[in-house]
Write an enzyme that holds these catalytic residues in place. Sequence first.
Site, mmCIF file in Angstrom:
data_model
loop_
_atom_site.group_PDB
_atom_site.id
_atom_site.type_symbol
_atom_site.label_atom_id
_atom_site.label_comp_id
_atom_site.label_asym_id
_atom_site.label_seq_id
_atom_site.Cartn_x
_atom_site.Cartn_y
_atom_site.Cartn_z
ATOM 1 N N GLY A 239 47.089 -16.407 -6.259
ATOM 2 C CA GLY A 239 48.459 -16.180 -6.677
ATOM 3 C C GLY A 239 49.343 -15.389 -5.753
ATOM 4 N N GLU A 273 40.658 -15.851 -5.174
ATOM 5 C CA GLU A 273 40.834 -17.309 -5.057
ATOM 6 C C GLU A 273 42.177 -17.655 -4.415
ATOM 7 O OE1 GLU A 273 40.655 -18.460 -9.173
ATOM 8 O OE2 GLU A 273 38.495 -18.154 -9.328
ATOM 9 N N ARG A 276 47.669 -20.667 -1.562
ATOM 10 C CA ARG A 276 48.947 -20.705 -0.865
ATOM 11 C C ARG A 276 49.018 -19.721 0.310
ATOM 12 N NH1 ARG A 276 53.546 -22.305 -3.719
ATOM 13 N NH2 ARG A 276 52.411 -21.824 -5.613
ATOM 14 N N CYS A 342 63.592 -43.940 -5.834
ATOM 15 C CA CYS A 342 64.618 -44.250 -6.819
ATOM 16 C C CYS A 342 64.569 -43.286 -7.991
ATOM 17 C CB CYS A 342 64.463 -45.690 -7.270
ATOM 18 S SG CYS A 342 64.618 -46.793 -5.871
HETATM 19 C C1 PLP Z 1 45.875 -22.685 -8.359
HETATM 20 C C2 PLP Z 1 44.816 -21.670 -8.570
HETATM 21 C C3 PLP Z 1 44.542 -20.710 -7.595
HETATM 22 C C4 PLP Z 1 45.325 -20.580 -6.315
HETATM 23 O O1 PLP Z 1 46.609 -20.134 -6.515
HETATM 24 P P1 PLP Z 1 47.529 -19.746 -5.234
HETATM 25 O O2 PLP Z 1 48.804 -19.355 -5.840
HETATM 26 O O3 PLP Z 1 47.633 -20.953 -4.393
HETATM 27 O O4 PLP Z 1 46.851 -18.632 -4.531
HETATM 28 C C5 PLP Z 1 43.497 -19.831 -7.834
HETATM 29 N N1 PLP Z 1 42.758 -19.895 -8.971
HETATM 30 C C6 PLP Z 1 43.006 -20.801 -9.930
HETATM 31 C C7 PLP Z 1 42.156 -20.818 -11.146
HETATM 32 C C8 PLP Z 1 44.035 -21.710 -9.766
HETATM 33 O O5 PLP Z 1 44.278 -22.606 -10.725
#
Ligand code: PLP
Length: 418
Positions: A239, A273, A276, A342
């Site tokens: 995130g 995790e 981005r 479109c």
């Molecule tokens: C999408 C997601 C992420 C990654 O989120 P980013 O904003 O790209 O870092 C991590 N964990 C879970 C469970 C997700 O669904």
Amino acid sequence: MHFFSYKNDELFCEEVPAESIAEQVGTPLYLYSWATIVRHFRIFKDAFNGLKHLICFSVKSNSNIAILNTIASEGGGADIVSGGELYRALRAGISPDKIVYSGVGKTPDDIEMALKSNILMFNIESEQELKTINDVAEKTGNRARIAVRINPDIEPNTHPYIVTGFNENKFGIQIDNALPIYELAKGLKYVDIKGISCHIGSQLTEISPFIDALLKLRELAQKIKKMGISLEFLDLGGGLGITYDTESPPDPSEYASAIKKIAGKDEFTLILEPGRVIVGNAGILIARVIYTKITPNKKFIIVDAGMNDLIRPSLYNSYHSVMPIKKTSGETIVADLVGPICETGDFLAKDRVMPPFKQGDLVALMSAGAYGFSMASNYNSRPRPAEILVKGKEFSLIRSRETLDDLVRGEEIPEFID
Ligand SMILES: *Cc1c(COP(=O)(O)O)cnc(C)c1O
């Protein structure tokens, strides 16, 4: 920082001029910088030095196996959300003992595949899922390691479509209902409880929501401990935001030091995790101007990439910087950069100040490395674009442009309508 820059008014990816790649491969195309991915990964990883941790790259942000292999070579694991992503992660050489599996709708088949691959753990999102995992594990003769994905009910101040940690969202289990789930899991024969997980949203530009979530997870961990359950992992999800326009998200070292301040002496291994923040600014989308068009109210620059190639502007109204591949003189214009699809929603930039693009010019949409190709579709029967990875002076196709045959692969005309 990334490795896309201008030399003599020409956009380079590392040491390769973007134009030469576009000429050879055609457009639209996704262009990634290997050095940027590695740099971002290392910065993120090094920021957590001194804390037991595991970085599980979010496969849904960019699922190309060459990108995943780059992450694997750096020692990264994977956060997956489907059997397909598990297949990709394994094909790319990511070690199964570094794979965590999130998602609200894991099917018994997905679960079986993950159990047989011996992944690190399932982040379970409902009571029914927990029971299903136990049943599948019994059937296949495996044991399932699990964490419960908690919904900590935190306001992350981001786009409503990418908020995931609120009580009204479909994700996770409300924190107030967590203990009974752990109690239930404790009684299941084929389930080993390993941790607590959460993921509160994406493109967060402040540290405090992460810290609030971490505090809630640690508090819950103490309660779970009192139930006689020992936990190994706290998974804080992904995130962390990036700069698309004028955002100034915390950098990974600030993020990590805020986390370390709280959890630095914990016995848990922290799982992160990120998606981005690793790949977002490591990729761009290159398109060519097909036509320009002036209506009484607006100027349109019509390019050969559309919402099927990069859906973020249409879906989240998100911003991607529009840059020329070759800088020219001439007064800027205010225009909409649109695709050929479109749909009125098919735009890549709206009312944007941009160079006076002409027919045939090449255009770069910056910060397209995350949720770009991985969200691309064939809508309007458009073959999905090529993907290219640059490393220094070298570049290589990491996904061919789809062909017309690819478009109809698997389709059949049944005899009974013939
Ligand atoms: C999408 C997601 C992420 C990654 O989120 P980013 O904003 O790209 O870092 C991590 N964990 C879970 C469970 C997700 O669904």
